[in-house]
Motif scaffolding. Structure first.
Motif, PDB file in Angstrom:
ATOM      1  N   ARG A   3     -48.146  16.494 -19.033  1.00 40.41           N
ATOM      2  CA  ARG A   3     -47.437  17.264 -18.005  1.00 40.41           C
ATOM      3  C   ARG A   3     -48.007  16.966 -16.628  1.00 40.41           C
ATOM      4  NH1 ARG A   3     -48.131  21.604 -21.609  1.00 40.41           N
ATOM      5  NH2 ARG A   3     -49.578  22.600 -20.153  1.00 40.41           N
ATOM      6  N   ILE A   4     -49.328  16.860 -16.535  1.00 40.56           N
ATOM      7  CA  ILE A   4     -49.948  16.550 -15.242  1.00 40.56           C
ATOM      8  C   ILE A   4     -49.581  15.138 -14.808  1.00 40.56           C
ATOM      9  CG2 ILE A   4     -52.157  16.154 -14.089  1.00 40.56           C
ATOM     10  CD1 ILE A   4     -53.287  18.469 -15.771  1.00 40.56           C
ATOM     11  N   GLU A   5     -49.627  14.209 -15.733  1.00 44.42           N
ATOM     12  CA  GLU A   5     -49.274  12.821 -15.428  1.00 44.42           C
ATOM     13  C   GLU A   5     -47.840  12.728 -14.905  1.00 44.42           C
ATOM     14  OE1 GLU A   5     -47.814   9.376 -18.297  1.00 44.42           O
ATOM     15  OE2 GLU A   5     -49.953   9.797 -18.580  1.00 44.42           O
ATOM     16  N   LYS A   6     -46.909  13.403 -15.579  1.00 47.48           N
ATOM     17  CA  LYS A   6     -45.507  13.356 -15.166  1.00 47.48           C
ATOM     18  C   LYS A   6     -45.291  14.100 -13.846  1.00 47.48           C
ATOM     19  CE  LYS A   6     -43.510  11.171 -18.716  1.00 47.48           C
ATOM     20  NZ  LYS A   6     -44.681  10.702 -19.472  1.00 47.48           N
ATOM     21  N   GLY A   7     -45.985  15.207 -13.670  1.00 52.14           N
ATOM     22  CA  GLY A   7     -45.852  15.951 -12.418  1.00 52.14           C
ATOM     23  C   GLY A   7     -46.311  15.142 -11.219  1.00 52.14           C
ATOM     24  N   MET A   8     -47.436  14.455 -11.344  1.00 49.88           N
ATOM     25  CA  MET A   8     -47.924  13.633 -10.250  1.00 49.88           C
ATOM     26  C   MET A   8     -47.008  12.431 -10.030  1.00 49.88           C
ATOM     27  SD  MET A   8     -50.312  15.439  -9.134  1.00 49.88           S
ATOM     28  CE  MET A   8     -50.669  14.292  -7.792  1.00 49.88           C
TER      29      MET A   8
END
Length: 277
Positions: A219-224
């Protein structure tokens, strides 16, 4: 309680109540998008997190509607057990509502953090209300705004990341874990864990398909990645792309500030401060 602490707590309570009213009900995704956009507009385009969150709210409106239709079709496997079918569909609705509630809570807290820090970013007790990294990033945003200076891209990224990591830790992570734990429908669970995010400003959604939405790391990877794609597209184009979802009214695109003020009036909230910067 000293005078400064009393003022800080009073303003926090006032802003939080205001944010809760503005965020609306679970299904008021378009209304929340306009509130998110207000935060972006009020910052003079320096605070990018709410602009991308607005895309998330508007994309979610269509995604949830599609999910309900898919769930209804898949529930045909329980056609000869009506009670079980109704139970599964209730679970699906509750699951969708859990994600709408995430969007609502993030809207409330993002609005509160932005406006509270704008008023009291240097107050002694502000650390009781905001995480240090997010507070520092917001204070840099407000300082640049007060000086009429742009926020350099690396600093915009830091502000986005601080907001995004905060929401993942405090709101999204625990809520996603709870929502998945209560969904006893393996087929729908499999679909829910592998969404393809398709925000309107994306040139392609190829690298925005999840393999496991339950993964905080992913989720963090996709959000960034969503942030990086916004900077690559140009923030003006990202803002204009809000029209492509067909959710926000034309009045918003004609005059977004007047639209937000009208929302406040409808909710019997006092006149908002004008956008600056």
């Amino acid at each position: 309680m000293d005078s400064e602490s009393g003022t800080l707590d009073r303003d926090y309570q006032r802003i939080h109540r205001e944010a809760t009213a503005l965020a609306g009900t679970l299904t008021d995704l378009g209304q929340r998008a306009s509130v998110y956009h207000h935060l972006y507009e009020d910052s003079g385009g320096r605070n990018v997190f709410p602009l991308i969150a607005a895309h998330g709210a508007l994309w979610g409106a269509g995604y949830f509607a599609l999910g309900m239709r898919v769930g209804t079709l898949l529930s045909a496997q329980f056609l000869f057990t009506p009670a079980l079918r109704h139970h599964k569909l209730r679970q699906l609705h509750a699951f969708a509502d859990a994600f709408r509630e995430i969007n609502r809570r993030v809207c409330v807290e993002a609005y509160t953090a932005y406006h509270l820090s704008r008023l009291h970013g240097q107050a002694t007790g502000i650390g009781h209300y905001l995480q240090p990294r997010l507070l520092a990033a917001l204070n840099r945003c407000h300082q640049a705004q007060a000086l009429g200076e742009p926020l350099p891209q690396p600093v915009r990224r830091e502000l986005f990341e601080a907001f995004f990591l905060w929401e993942q830790e405090v709101i999204v992570g625990p809520a996603v874990e709870h929502a998945l734990a209560t969904l006893d429908w393996p087929l729908i669970r499999q679909v829910a864990l592998r969404p393809r995010i398709e925000f309107a400003y994306f040139a392609s959604s190829r690298d925005m398909k999840f393999s496991d939405f339950a993964s905080t790391r992913e989720r963090i990877e996709k959000g960034m990645r969503a942030y990086e794609l916004a900077e690559q597209a140009g923030l003006d184009r990202v803002e204009a792309a809000l029209s492509r979802y067909g959710v926000l009214p034309q009045a918003f695109f004609h005059d977004s500030l007047a639209h937000f003020r009208a929302l406040r009036q409808r909710l019997n909230l006092p006149e908002a401060l004008p956008a600056t910067g």
